[in-house]
Structures are given as structure tokens and as C-alpha cells.
Scaffold this motif. Structure first.
Motif, mmCIF file in Angstrom:
data_model
loop_
_atom_site.group_PDB
_atom_site.id
_atom_site.type_symbol
_atom_site.label_atom_id
_atom_site.label_comp_id
_atom_site.label_asym_id
_atom_site.label_seq_id
_atom_site.Cartn_x
_atom_site.Cartn_y
_atom_site.Cartn_z
ATOM 1 N N PRO A 19 9.232 0.214 9.340
ATOM 2 C CA PRO A 19 8.336 -0.173 7.503
ATOM 3 C C PRO A 19 7.595 -1.187 8.203
ATOM 4 O O PRO A 19 7.270 -1.319 9.820
ATOM 5 C CB PRO A 19 9.145 -1.265 7.303
ATOM 6 C CG PRO A 19 11.022 -0.935 7.747
ATOM 7 C CD PRO A 19 10.192 -0.157 9.456
ATOM 8 N N ARG A 20 5.977 -1.091 7.730
ATOM 9 C CA ARG A 20 4.934 -2.227 7.835
ATOM 10 C C ARG A 20 5.100 -3.912 8.039
ATOM 11 O O ARG A 20 6.601 -3.487 7.173
ATOM 12 C CB ARG A 20 3.971 -1.759 7.106
ATOM 13 C CG ARG A 20 3.342 0.036 8.051
ATOM 14 C CD ARG A 20 2.989 0.401 6.086
ATOM 15 N NE ARG A 20 3.255 0.643 4.992
ATOM 16 C CZ ARG A 20 2.546 0.663 4.585
ATOM 17 N NH1 ARG A 20 1.453 1.470 3.703
ATOM 18 N NH2 ARG A 20 3.442 0.750 2.677
ATOM 19 N N ASP A 21 3.932 -4.149 8.290
ATOM 20 C CA ASP A 21 4.267 -5.733 7.555
ATOM 21 C C ASP A 21 4.922 -6.236 6.600
ATOM 22 O O ASP A 21 5.492 -7.672 6.171
ATOM 23 C CB ASP A 21 2.651 -6.417 8.044
ATOM 24 C CG ASP A 21 2.991 -6.470 9.619
ATOM 25 O OD1 ASP A 21 4.513 -6.559 10.241
ATOM 26 O OD2 ASP A 21 1.576 -6.469 10.266
ATOM 27 N N LEU A 22 4.327 -5.619 4.855
ATOM 28 C CA LEU A 22 4.675 -5.290 3.851
ATOM 29 C C LEU A 22 4.798 -3.732 2.958
ATOM 30 O O LEU A 22 4.378 -2.928 3.298
ATOM 31 C CB LEU A 22 3.533 -5.981 3.329
ATOM 32 C CG LEU A 22 3.399 -6.137 1.560
ATOM 33 C CD1 LEU A 22 4.145 -6.556 1.203
ATOM 34 C CD2 LEU A 22 2.055 -6.283 1.443
ATOM 35 N N GLU A 23 6.240 -3.640 2.767
ATOM 36 C CA GLU A 23 6.528 -3.076 2.311
ATOM 37 C C GLU A 23 6.954 -3.331 0.560
ATOM 38 O O GLU A 23 7.789 -4.019 0.225
ATOM 39 C CB GLU A 23 7.556 -2.239 2.629
ATOM 40 C CG GLU A 23 7.709 -1.876 3.648
ATOM 41 C CD GLU A 23 6.265 -0.298 4.228
ATOM 42 O OE1 GLU A 23 6.134 0.180 3.092
ATOM 43 O OE2 GLU A 23 6.318 -0.098 5.137
ATOM 44 N N GLY A 24 6.853 -2.668 -0.866
ATOM 45 C CA GLY A 24 7.510 -2.435 -1.637
ATOM 46 C C GLY A 24 9.183 -2.210 -2.301
ATOM 47 O O GLY A 24 9.612 -0.198 -1.609
ATOM 48 N N LEU A 25 9.935 -2.946 -2.627
ATOM 49 C CA LEU A 25 10.830 -2.352 -2.791
ATOM 50 C C LEU A 25 11.440 -3.421 -4.427
ATOM 51 O O LEU A 25 11.719 -3.671 -4.580
ATOM 52 C CB LEU A 25 12.436 -2.409 -1.782
ATOM 53 C CG LEU A 25 13.743 -1.979 -2.204
ATOM 54 C CD1 LEU A 25 13.738 -0.580 -1.665
ATOM 55 C CD2 LEU A 25 14.038 -2.774 -0.706
ATOM 56 N N ASP B 151 0.794 -1.466 -0.015
ATOM 57 C CA ASP B 151 -0.211 0.556 -0.082
ATOM 58 C C ASP B 151 0.347 1.446 -0.041
ATOM 59 O O ASP B 151 1.481 2.191 0.636
ATOM 60 C CB ASP B 151 -0.851 -0.353 1.327
ATOM 61 C CG ASP B 151 -1.913 0.625 1.058
ATOM 62 O OD1 ASP B 151 -2.277 1.714 -0.071
ATOM 63 O OD2 ASP B 151 -3.321 1.478 1.849
ATOM 64 N N ILE B 152 0.742 1.480 -1.290
ATOM 65 C CA ILE B 152 1.718 2.942 -1.315
ATOM 66 C C ILE B 152 0.964 4.265 -1.379
ATOM 67 O O ILE B 152 1.418 5.368 -1.444
ATOM 68 C CB ILE B 152 1.758 3.708 -2.269
ATOM 69 C CG1 ILE B 152 1.112 3.390 -3.799
ATOM 70 C CG2 ILE B 152 3.250 1.605 -2.259
ATOM 71 C CD1 ILE B 152 1.828 3.216 -4.959
ATOM 72 N N ARG B 153 -0.403 4.421 -0.855
ATOM 73 C CA ARG B 153 -1.102 5.577 -0.298
ATOM 74 C C ARG B 153 -0.559 6.154 1.090
ATOM 75 O O ARG B 153 -0.829 5.981 1.380
ATOM 76 C CB ARG B 153 -2.733 5.264 -0.046
ATOM 77 C CG ARG B 153 -3.415 4.056 -1.541
ATOM 78 C CD ARG B 153 -4.498 4.205 -1.886
ATOM 79 N NE ARG B 153 -4.512 2.759 -0.616
ATOM 80 C CZ ARG B 153 -5.671 2.308 0.512
ATOM 81 N NH1 ARG B 153 -6.693 2.528 -0.324
ATOM 82 N NH2 ARG B 153 -5.393 1.161 1.194
ATOM 83 N N GLY B 154 -1.061 7.629 0.721
ATOM 84 C CA GLY B 154 -0.645 8.392 2.367
ATOM 85 C C GLY B 154 0.644 9.183 1.931
ATOM 86 O O GLY B 154 0.532 11.110 2.957
ATOM 87 N N GLY C 119 -4.541 -8.452 11.186
ATOM 88 C CA GLY C 119 -4.243 -7.306 11.299
ATOM 89 C C GLY C 119 -3.005 -7.151 11.087
ATOM 90 O O GLY C 119 -2.419 -5.643 10.862
ATOM 91 N N LEU C 120 -2.661 -7.224 9.042
ATOM 92 C CA LEU C 120 -1.320 -7.032 8.915
ATOM 93 C C LEU C 120 -1.482 -5.811 8.070
ATOM 94 O O LEU C 120 -2.310 -5.084 7.914
ATOM 95 C CB LEU C 120 -1.062 -7.762 7.797
ATOM 96 C CG LEU C 120 -0.290 -9.451 8.001
ATOM 97 C CD1 LEU C 120 -0.140 -10.275 6.810
ATOM 98 C CD2 LEU C 120 0.530 -9.785 8.910
ATOM 99 N N THR C 121 -0.189 -4.883 8.417
ATOM 100 C CA THR C 121 -0.471 -3.803 7.712
ATOM 101 C C THR C 121 0.272 -3.142 6.369
ATOM 102 O O THR C 121 1.437 -3.741 6.526
ATOM 103 C CB THR C 121 0.421 -2.647 8.730
ATOM 104 O OG1 THR C 121 2.118 -3.146 8.968
ATOM 105 C CG2 THR C 121 -0.115 -2.383 10.186
ATOM 106 N N GLY C 122 0.069 -2.849 5.809
ATOM 107 C CA GLY C 122 0.627 -1.985 4.401
ATOM 108 C C GLY C 122 0.775 -3.025 3.302
ATOM 109 O O GLY C 122 1.428 -2.584 2.470
ATOM 110 N N VAL D 85 8.808 -8.103 3.792
ATOM 111 C CA VAL D 85 7.961 -8.339 4.846
ATOM 112 C C VAL D 85 8.920 -9.250 6.175
ATOM 113 O O VAL D 85 9.290 -9.520 6.703
ATOM 114 C CB VAL D 85 6.805 -9.882 4.212
ATOM 115 C CG1 VAL D 85 6.295 -9.571 3.269
ATOM 116 C CG2 VAL D 85 7.739 -11.206 4.343
ATOM 117 N N SER D 86 7.584 -9.144 7.397
ATOM 118 C CA SER D 86 7.604 -8.614 8.438
ATOM 119 C C SER D 86 7.532 -10.997 8.790
ATOM 120 O O SER D 86 7.124 -12.046 7.807
ATOM 121 C CB SER D 86 6.933 -8.339 9.421
ATOM 122 O OG SER D 86 5.852 -8.661 9.063
#
Length: 214
Positions: free
Chosen positions: A79-85, A26-29, A202-205, A91-92
Motif C-alpha cells: 500500500p502507498r501512503d494513501l489508498e482508498g477502500l 490515485d487509482i490510475r495505472g 513525497g507522499l505516494t498514492g 493512510v500511512s
């Protein structure tokens, strides 16, 4: 290359609403972002490649352990539970456990060393790759743009302008995460089962978009 060649598609009267989802980081915000880099990325590229590939399940894929760092000049948040790079998921431990519990054959993970911007070690993070590609899209029942000509697989699925995707259940089978040969390299889809597990944990990102209206 021409922009696209029109391929007739029809509207499905009862699309698979709530059955399949586009899944992505999620890249919003806006904001400062995660500020992550792979410090030894140049050593992790396969011979002849200038970009690093996601984990593919081969334990010897990378010549050394990836070193994830949070650069100080852009260390706005943890970093959240999922980030894109650069097309790779970071991932966590919790996200890894959720993904493996639902579809252990669909993902590959590589553990990283992780250094925070203050020099201290960060919580365990993994590079994550999606292993499965299924030619599962029902093109006749879906609404989307199908671009053809100079593409590796002869066509490309575009959701620009909106789409309604219908997947062949018999092709998907027991899979819960997959890409398709004609989608973008970082375009993945998941089932309601995985979506519900992500929500329950409740995973974030993680951004989940109903494929029936995406």
C-alpha cells in the motif's frame, strides 16, 4: 429523477488557479492494486448500517480495532501512503503526520492492525476520515453542473464534462481540507498549503487536481 436542471453559471475571469485542489487516492495505472480488505468490517458498522463509516473523531466509534489485511490472491504491491477502500482513506504514519501538521482539526484517524499477505505484521496504517464540510463553493463564479431535485441537500455538484471551481475564501477561512454539503461523499478539496506539504513529503498514492480546471 430528472438528469439535471440548468442553473446559470458564469466563467470567472481569473479563477483561483493553484489555490484549491481536488484531493483523492490515485487509482490510475491499473495493475493488481493494493489488495486491502478490512477483515472485521461487519463488526465495525454502526447499528442499522450495512456499510462502514469513516472515522468521525469519536474514540468509541468502533467496537473493536479495525483489522486491515492484504489478501494473498490480490497482493500485487505494498500500500502507498494513501489508498482508498470503499470510500475510506487508508493512510500511512507519514501521511497522518503531514495531515495533522497542516490541519489537525480537519482529520480523524483510527489505528489499524495490519497483516500482510504472508501473515506477517505490516507497517502502521490508519483509517482516515475528513471531518469538515463547508458550504464554500461560489456557484456564480464557478463553472460546473448543478443537479437538483431528489438530493439530500436539494442539489448535487457534478464535475462530469469538466469544471472550474471557485471557493469563497471567507468561508474556507483557515481550513486546509474540506468537503461540501452538495458534493459526493468522497469528494474533498484542499488548499495549496496542504498540497505543498504533501509534495514536500513525497507522499505516494495522492492525486491532486487543480480545482480551477478539474
Amino acid at each position: 429523477m430528472t438528469d439535471q436542471t440548468a442553473i446559470p453559471v458564469t466563467y470567472h475571469d481569473t479563477p483561483q488557479k493553484g489555490r484549491f485542489y481536488v484531493i483523492r487516492s490515485d487509482i490510475r495505472g491499473g495493475g493488481k492494486g493494493h489488495g486491502l480488505e478490512i477483515a472485521n468490517e461487519n463488526k465495525l458498522c454502526a447499528p442499522g448500517w450495512i456499510v462502514m463509516m469513516p472515522p468521525n473523531g469519536n474514540p468509541n466509534q468502533y467496537p473493536e480495532k479495525p483489522h486491515l489485511v492484504q489478501i494473498k490472491k490480490n497482493s500485487g504491491r505494498m500500500p502507498r501512503d494513501l489508498e482508498g477502500l470503499a470510500g475510506i482513506w487508508i493512510v500511512s504514519e507519514q501521511a497522518k503526520q503531514v495531515f495533522e501538521s497542516v490541519d489537525p482539526e480537519g482529520f480523524a484517524f483510527t489505528a489499524c492492525d495490519f497483516t500482510l499477505s504472508d501473515g506477517s505484521p505490516g507497517p502502521q496504517r490508519y483509517l482516515c476520515g475528513i471531518l469538515r464540510s463547508l458550504d464554500a463553493l461560489d456557484e456564480e463564479a464557478s463553472r460546473l453542473k448543478i443537479k437538483v431535485e431528489d438530493y439530500v441537500n436539494g442539489k448535487y455538484y457534478s464535475r462530469v464534462g469538466g469544471a472550474s471551481l471557485v471557493f469563497k475564501e471567507d468561508v474556507v477561512g483557515t481550513a486546509h481540507i474540506f468537503g461540501t454539503p452538495s458534493s459526493a461523499d468522497d469528494e474533498y478539496f484542499c488548499t495549496r498549503t496542504l498540497r505543498d506539504a504533501i509534495k514536500a513529503a513525497g507522499l505516494t498514492g495522492v492525486r491532486l487536481i487543480d480545482a480551477a480546471n478539474c
